[in-house]
Design a protein around this motif. Sequence first.
Motif, short mmCIF file in Angstrom:
data_model
loop_
_atom_site.label_atom_id
_atom_site.label_comp_id
_atom_site.label_asym_id
_atom_site.label_seq_id
_atom_site.Cartn_x
_atom_site.Cartn_y
_atom_site.Cartn_z
N ALA A 66 32.49 34.04 34.49
CA ALA A 66 31.93 33.37 35.34
C ALA A 66 32.03 31.85 35.39
O ALA A 66 32.12 31.20 36.14
CB ALA A 66 30.46 33.99 35.74
N TRP A 67 31.84 31.25 34.21
CA TRP A 67 32.02 29.95 33.89
C TRP A 67 33.50 29.67 34.07
O TRP A 67 33.69 28.40 34.67
CB TRP A 67 31.53 29.75 32.54
CG TRP A 67 31.45 28.61 32.09
CD1 TRP A 67 32.51 27.76 31.26
CD2 TRP A 67 30.53 27.25 32.37
NE1 TRP A 67 32.24 26.49 31.07
CE2 TRP A 67 30.88 26.09 31.63
CE3 TRP A 67 29.29 27.55 33.02
CZ2 TRP A 67 30.20 24.72 31.72
CZ3 TRP A 67 28.57 26.29 33.03
CH2 TRP A 67 28.93 25.01 32.59
N GLU A 68 34.23 30.20 33.79
CA GLU A 68 35.75 29.75 33.88
C GLU A 68 36.05 29.68 35.22
O GLU A 68 37.02 29.05 35.86
CB GLU A 68 36.81 30.63 33.26
CG GLU A 68 36.45 30.63 31.41
CD GLU A 68 37.46 31.58 30.88
OE1 GLU A 68 37.72 32.58 31.57
OE2 GLU A 68 37.43 31.42 29.61
N ALA A 69 35.52 30.44 36.19
CA ALA A 69 35.78 30.57 37.72
C ALA A 69 35.35 29.12 38.32
O ALA A 69 36.14 28.85 39.23
CB ALA A 69 34.85 31.69 38.26
N GLY A 70 34.36 28.60 37.67
CA GLY A 70 34.19 27.15 38.37
C GLY A 70 33.52 27.33 39.48
O GLY A 70 32.76 28.22 39.88
N PRO A 71 33.75 26.23 40.62
CA PRO A 71 33.33 26.44 41.88
C PRO A 71 33.93 27.75 42.77
O PRO A 71 33.13 28.08 43.69
CB PRO A 71 33.87 25.09 42.44
CG PRO A 71 34.27 24.33 41.41
CD PRO A 71 34.74 25.07 40.23
N ALA A 72 34.82 28.30 42.31
CA ALA A 72 35.13 29.26 42.94
C ALA A 72 34.19 30.55 42.95
O ALA A 72 34.22 31.47 43.53
CB ALA A 72 36.72 30.03 42.65
N LEU A 237 30.13 46.77 42.76
CA LEU A 237 29.82 46.83 41.38
C LEU A 237 30.56 47.82 40.69
O LEU A 237 31.24 47.63 39.59
CB LEU A 237 28.45 47.25 41.19
CG LEU A 237 27.50 45.83 41.33
CD1 LEU A 237 25.96 46.43 41.20
CD2 LEU A 237 27.60 45.01 40.30
N ARG A 238 30.80 49.18 41.30
CA ARG A 238 31.84 50.30 40.68
C ARG A 238 33.00 49.69 40.54
O ARG A 238 33.56 50.21 39.60
CB ARG A 238 31.57 51.32 41.61
CG ARG A 238 32.20 52.44 41.07
CD ARG A 238 32.27 53.69 42.08
NE ARG A 238 32.92 53.56 43.31
CZ ARG A 238 33.09 54.62 44.24
NH1 ARG A 238 32.74 55.74 44.02
NH2 ARG A 238 33.47 53.95 45.51
N ARG A 239 33.57 49.01 41.40
CA ARG A 239 35.04 48.61 41.47
C ARG A 239 35.11 47.63 40.28
O ARG A 239 36.05 47.74 39.47
CB ARG A 239 35.40 48.13 42.79
CG ARG A 239 36.70 47.33 42.93
CD ARG A 239 36.98 46.78 44.15
NE ARG A 239 36.24 45.78 44.60
CZ ARG A 239 36.40 44.36 44.05
NH1 ARG A 239 37.42 44.32 43.17
NH2 ARG A 239 35.71 43.84 44.25
N GLY A 246 38.45 40.92 33.34
CA GLY A 246 39.25 40.35 34.36
C GLY A 246 38.43 40.11 35.74
O GLY A 246 38.81 39.64 36.73
N ALA A 247 37.35 41.09 35.86
CA ALA A 247 36.67 41.20 36.98
C ALA A 247 35.01 40.78 36.68
O ALA A 247 34.26 41.01 37.46
CB ALA A 247 36.51 42.35 37.64
N GLY A 248 34.93 40.05 35.40
CA GLY A 248 33.72 39.66 34.99
C GLY A 248 33.01 38.71 35.90
O GLY A 248 31.79 38.63 36.34
N ASP A 249 33.88 37.75 36.80
CA ASP A 249 33.29 36.63 37.50
C ASP A 249 32.84 37.30 38.95
O ASP A 249 31.71 37.24 39.31
CB ASP A 249 34.18 35.56 37.98
CG ASP A 249 35.78 36.17 38.55
OD1 ASP A 249 35.84 37.42 38.46
OD2 ASP A 249 36.49 35.42 38.91
N GLU A 250 33.37 38.40 39.28
CA GLU A 250 32.85 39.07 40.34
C GLU A 250 31.69 40.00 40.08
O GLU A 250 30.70 40.06 40.85
CB GLU A 250 33.95 40.07 41.02
CG GLU A 250 35.34 39.35 41.47
CD GLU A 250 36.26 40.35 41.96
OE1 GLU A 250 36.01 41.38 41.64
OE2 GLU A 250 37.28 39.95 42.71
N THR A 251 31.72 40.57 38.88
CA THR A 251 30.61 41.28 38.44
C THR A 251 29.27 40.34 38.33
O THR A 251 28.31 40.63 38.89
CB THR A 251 30.62 41.94 37.12
OG1 THR A 251 32.10 42.79 37.22
CG2 THR A 251 29.43 42.83 36.67
#
Length: 282
Positions: A66-72, A237-239, A246-251
């Motif tokens: 999530a931190w590496e995603a930045g403003p995104a 969340l299930r996805r 690789g999906a930690g920012d979305e979680t």
Amino acid sequence: MTSPDLLRAELLTMRKRRQLYSMATLAVFAAIMIAGYGQANSMNSGGFLSGLSKFFDYPGEIVVEAWEAGPAFFGLMWQFLPALIETLNIAAVATILGGLFGMIFAFLGAGNLSIWPPLVPVARRVMDVMRAFPELIIALFLIFVLGTSPVPAMIAVAFHTTGALGKQFSEVNENIDLKAVEGLQACGATWFQRMKFAVLPQVLPNYLSYFMMRFEINVRASAILGFVGAGGIGSELRRTIGWGQGAGDETAALFLLLVLSIFLIDQASSWMRQRITQAEKV
């Protein structure tokens, strides 16, 4: 020794014996727990102590991504906002329906409101049955019958909410001051008038508090039901959790949306309850 001294000595002996039995029981229970833990730990593919050191690995990966995603990251929150709204809609409709039916059962199940006495235990047992079935079990059955959609989740949550709020509301009804009810009854007021002017003003703040608390619970329940195909933020969340790394920012974005929604619901509950209590004092 006198009779009181004998009685005191006997009581001390009984107390020591009871303490000894309690300590022996506790020791046996501890031994069983330790033996059971050892047996269960030996049957696992890993170990509890070795796995405990890795407990924060996955949450740490979520925070790092999530931190590496930045403003995104904020764009992801905006992207998942429709899923959150769908979950909130499921929870809101279920809570409203459950609250309305819960009020009906609350008045039918309160023994101090001059309801027909044989109806009181029947209403209470019906509420017990509604609370006995978890939302997940009801939703799975309804998804099998109605298909995957938000409707089974809404019905399942509303069914359980009716039993839960009905019990809480009925207990609030049973704790009211009956002087106002008796005064209106002495003036010839009907049952509905007594409930409207003597009971509801007393119970409404607690009703609102329980209602909003249940809304919070139903938001989380609706999110969980998304894991079984009921839609909303749970499906996302299930996805994302299923994808793993690789999906930690979305979680993280989904978790943050849930936390913010619960925070806003709590603040709205406090504000509305304060307005009601202030209006009653005026």
